[in-house]
Design a protein around this motif. Structure first.
Motif, PDB file in Angstrom:
ATOM      1  N   LEU A 184     -10.767   1.483  -3.651  1.00  0.00           N
ATOM      2  CA  LEU A 184     -10.201   2.905  -3.710  1.00  0.00           C
ATOM      3  C   LEU A 184      -8.954   3.199  -4.658  1.00  0.00           C
ATOM      4  CD1 LEU A 184     -10.516   5.650  -2.734  1.00  0.00           C
ATOM      5  CD2 LEU A 184      -9.366   5.138  -0.271  1.00  0.00           C
ATOM      6  N   GLU A 185      -8.083   2.028  -4.404  1.00  0.00           N
ATOM      7  CA  GLU A 185      -6.815   2.376  -5.127  1.00  0.00           C
ATOM      8  C   GLU A 185      -7.227   2.082  -6.843  1.00  0.00           C
ATOM      9  OE1 GLU A 185      -7.217   0.714  -2.432  1.00  0.00           O
ATOM     10  OE2 GLU A 185      -5.434   1.115  -1.161  1.00  0.00           O
ATOM     11  N   MET A 186      -8.155   1.352  -7.129  1.00  0.00           N
ATOM     12  CA  MET A 186      -8.570   1.452  -8.472  1.00  0.00           C
ATOM     13  C   MET A 186      -8.987   2.405  -8.851  1.00  0.00           C
ATOM     14  SD  MET A 186      -7.936  -1.585  -9.955  1.00  0.00           S
ATOM     15  CE  MET A 186      -9.228  -1.972 -11.176  1.00  0.00           C
ATOM     16  N   ALA A 187      -9.961   3.112  -8.151  1.00  0.00           N
ATOM     17  CA  ALA A 187     -10.592   4.398  -8.416  1.00  0.00           C
ATOM     18  C   ALA A 187      -9.724   5.505  -8.560  1.00  0.00           C
ATOM     19  CB  ALA A 187     -11.519   4.786  -7.382  1.00  0.00           C
ATOM     20  N   VAL A 188      -8.806   5.656  -7.624  1.00  0.00           N
ATOM     21  CA  VAL A 188      -7.891   6.856  -7.768  1.00  0.00           C
ATOM     22  C   VAL A 188      -6.789   6.568  -9.072  1.00  0.00           C
ATOM     23  CG1 VAL A 188      -5.800   7.702  -6.757  1.00  0.00           C
ATOM     24  CG2 VAL A 188      -8.021   7.280  -5.583  1.00  0.00           C
ATOM     25  N   ASN A 189      -6.318   5.482  -9.365  1.00  0.00           N
ATOM     26  CA  ASN A 189      -5.396   5.128 -10.414  1.00  0.00           C
ATOM     27  C   ASN A 189      -6.230   5.265 -11.749  1.00  0.00           C
ATOM     28  OD1 ASN A 189      -4.757   2.830 -12.549  1.00  0.00           O
ATOM     29  ND2 ASN A 189      -2.845   3.732 -11.651  1.00  0.00           N
TER      30      ASN A 189
ATOM     31  N   ARG B 231       0.778  -1.321   0.030  1.00  0.00           N
ATOM     32  CA  ARG B 231       0.077  -0.102   0.086  1.00  0.00           C
ATOM     33  C   ARG B 231       0.803   1.217  -0.118  1.00  0.00           C
ATOM     34  NH1 ARG B 231      -5.466  -0.572   0.232  1.00  0.00           N
ATOM     35  NH2 ARG B 231      -6.500  -2.387   1.303  1.00  0.00           N
ATOM     36  N   GLU B 232       1.817   1.283   0.774  1.00  0.00           N
ATOM     37  CA  GLU B 232       2.634   2.338   0.707  1.00  0.00           C
ATOM     38  C   GLU B 232       3.555   2.535  -0.573  1.00  0.00           C
ATOM     39  OE1 GLU B 232       5.356   2.887   4.350  1.00  0.00           O
ATOM     40  OE2 GLU B 232       4.000   1.570   5.382  1.00  0.00           O
ATOM     41  N   GLU B 233       3.808   1.451  -1.125  1.00  0.00           N
ATOM     42  CA  GLU B 233       4.616   1.445  -2.629  1.00  0.00           C
ATOM     43  C   GLU B 233       3.571   1.778  -3.499  1.00  0.00           C
ATOM     44  OE1 GLU B 233       6.542  -1.683  -5.775  1.00  0.00           O
ATOM     45  OE2 GLU B 233       5.646  -2.431  -3.854  1.00  0.00           O
ATOM     46  N   HIS B 234       2.382   1.330  -3.304  1.00  0.00           N
ATOM     47  CA  HIS B 234       1.334   2.114  -4.457  1.00  0.00           C
ATOM     48  C   HIS B 234       1.303   3.607  -4.341  1.00  0.00           C
ATOM     49  CE1 HIS B 234      -2.498   3.542  -5.038  1.00  0.00           C
ATOM     50  NE2 HIS B 234      -2.840   3.459  -3.789  1.00  0.00           N
TER      51      HIS B 234
ATOM     52  N   ILE C 135      -1.633  -2.663  -8.340  1.00  0.00           N
ATOM     53  CA  ILE C 135      -2.824  -2.699  -7.730  1.00  0.00           C
ATOM     54  C   ILE C 135      -3.568  -3.854  -8.188  1.00  0.00           C
ATOM     55  CG2 ILE C 135      -5.115  -1.561  -7.495  1.00  0.00           C
ATOM     56  CD1 ILE C 135      -3.650   1.081  -8.047  1.00  0.00           C
ATOM     57  N   ARG C 136      -3.401  -4.423  -9.157  1.00  0.00           N
ATOM     58  CA  ARG C 136      -4.104  -5.751  -9.790  1.00  0.00           C
ATOM     59  C   ARG C 136      -3.405  -6.813  -8.921  1.00  0.00           C
ATOM     60  NH1 ARG C 136      -5.037  -2.908 -14.704  1.00  0.00           N
ATOM     61  NH2 ARG C 136      -2.969  -3.402 -15.513  1.00  0.00           N
TER      62      ARG C 136
END
Length: 211
Positions: A115-120, A74-77, A107-108
């Motif tokens: 949330l990560e998908m949405a932001v990306n 999560r920190e890496e992403h 992310i995948r």
């Protein structure tokens, strides 16, 4: 407020000089590795928003490598996302596109959290729109909205609607753009994001003036 909260509050208030001093002070104190990482992240934001893009990118890349070594995906992403953000802010659109694609792969691999998908997807849509790949932009922004709606993050919802409004405006579908922007305002207002609300209201005012 504690020290890190004071620093972020200064940044939010656009008091970038004050925020930089506070983040630097936290780095000098070296109270804990976690606090140091938070201060580095904040300092990267300050650098980016004061147009020191190279310094910002280097700092976020360092944070990304540190997170990768620790297996903290999560920190890496998050750090990789900020690398792309800095590249976009610096006008390096093609490089930003590559970085956000790399982030999407990460992310995948990590279970595709909403949330990560949405932001990306939002960032990929905005970059594609700038590069005049309108249909790809539309696809990404639709994905962003769908993913954001699966979360409680109203800012993510607001961003997706704002991006869709910008796409619709570009395509000359003004009434639909206005509708999307109103939805964006609602999302940002729910999250008490005053600056974002104002920015979208400026879009609406521009369209009103054009009529």
């Amino acid at each position: 407020m504690n020290s890190i909260e004071l620093a972020w509050d200064a940044f939010t208030q656009e008091e970038y000089g004050k925020a930089e001093i506070l983040f630097d002070r936290l780095l000098a104190e070296e109270e804990s590795r976690e606090l140091t990482r938070q201060a580095q992240f904040g300092l990267g934001y300050v650098y980016a928003f004061t147009n020191r893009f190279q310094q910002a990118q280097m700092l976020f890349e360092e944070l990304r490598e540190d997170a990768k070594k620790r297996g903290a995906w999560r920190e890496e992403h998050r750090a990789l996302h900020q690398v792309g953000m800095v590249q976009r802010m610096a006008g390096e659109w093609e490089q930003a596109q590559l970085t956000f694609a790399e982030e999407a792969d990460l992310i995948r691999q990590s279970g595709r959290p909403h949330l990560e998908m949405a932001v990306n997807a939002y960032e990929q849509g905005i970059v594609a729109l700038h590069l005049n790949d309108d249909e790809t932009a539309h696809q990404w922004l639709q994905i962003s909205l769908e993913e954001a709606k699966q979360t409680d993050d109203r800012v993510a919802v607001g961003c997706a609607y704002r991006g869709l409004g910008d796409f619709l405006e570009k395509k000359g579908r003004i009434d639909e753009a206005i509708q999307a922007w109103h939805s964006a305002i609602q999302g940002f207002a729910d999250a008490n994001e005053v600056k974002a609300v104002t920015e979208v209201q400026e879009r609406l005012a521009r369209q009103s003036a054009a009529k």
